[in-house]
Enzyme design. Structure first.
Site, short mmCIF file in Angstrom:
data_model
loop_
_atom_site.label_atom_id
_atom_site.label_comp_id
_atom_site.label_asym_id
_atom_site.label_seq_id
_atom_site.Cartn_x
_atom_site.Cartn_y
_atom_site.Cartn_z
N GLU A 82 -29.57 4.05 -23.33
CA GLU A 82 -28.74 4.05 -24.53
C GLU A 82 -28.07 5.39 -24.74
OE1 GLU A 82 -32.56 1.72 -25.74
OE2 GLU A 82 -32.00 3.27 -24.31
N CYS A 105 -36.17 2.53 -28.46
CA CYS A 105 -37.29 3.32 -28.97
C CYS A 105 -36.82 4.12 -30.18
CB CYS A 105 -37.79 4.27 -27.87
SG CYS A 105 -36.60 5.59 -27.46
N HIS A 109 -32.51 8.19 -21.46
CA HIS A 109 -32.62 6.76 -21.70
C HIS A 109 -31.24 6.12 -21.57
CE1 HIS A 109 -36.65 6.76 -24.11
NE2 HIS A 109 -36.64 7.70 -23.17
N CYS A 166 -33.80 6.47 -29.37
CA CYS A 166 -32.54 5.75 -29.16
C CYS A 166 -32.07 5.06 -30.43
CB CYS A 166 -32.70 4.77 -28.01
SG CYS A 166 -32.97 5.62 -26.43
#
Length: 152
Positions: free
Chosen positions: A58, A86, A56, A89
């Protein structure tokens, strides 16, 4: 800083997000700013490209910032990301000890910074960053909407 002060870093994150489209990844972009406002980490979703479930934006940005600083504690730093994080993260935000999280669009389906859960402000955890949400939310949502319209 006011919400408007975060517009320029969010524009940078949106430009980073746009680069994910070529790889077939969802266009989410993130950057980490040091206490002086200097970009020390950038990330884009790489789940498809790298076949990595943790890829992801992040996480990629936090890893790059930590590597650059030589320290996993990102105290004093700010994470700017185009979509509400999410649960994975949001947990990484807490664990990295960033002082501030700035995000664009809210994620009603998987958001863990107020939409479905609120991981980063959970009083049971040992770190709670400042949160600034909704910065350039319409621009962030438009980028995602265009991507998903092409993939449906």
């Amino acid at each position: 800083m006011t919400d408007a002060a975060w517009a320029e870093p969010m524009r940078q994150a949106l430009a980073i997000a746009a680069t994910a489209r070529d790889s077939g990844d969802v266009p989410i972009g993130a950057l980490v700013l040091d206490p002086d406002g200097i970009v020390i980490g950038e990330g884009v979703n790489v789940r498809e490209r790298d076949a990595d479930p943790t890829g992801h934006a992040e996480v990629v940005a936090l890893r790059e910032a930590a590597e650059r600083l030589g320290e996993w504690r990102l105290t004093g730093c700010t994470l700017v990301v185009t979509l509400e994080p999410c649960t994975m993260c949001a947990g990484a935000v807490v664990l990295s000890r960033v002082d501030r999280l700035v995000f664009g669009a809210y994620d009603d389906k998987a958001g863990a910074v107020g939409s479905l859960w609120d991981v980063v402000r959970d009083r049971r955890l040992n770190h709670r960053p400042e949160v600034v949400g909704g910065v350039l939310a319409s621009e962030s949502a438009a980028l995602l909407d265009a991507f998903f319209a092409e993939h449906r």
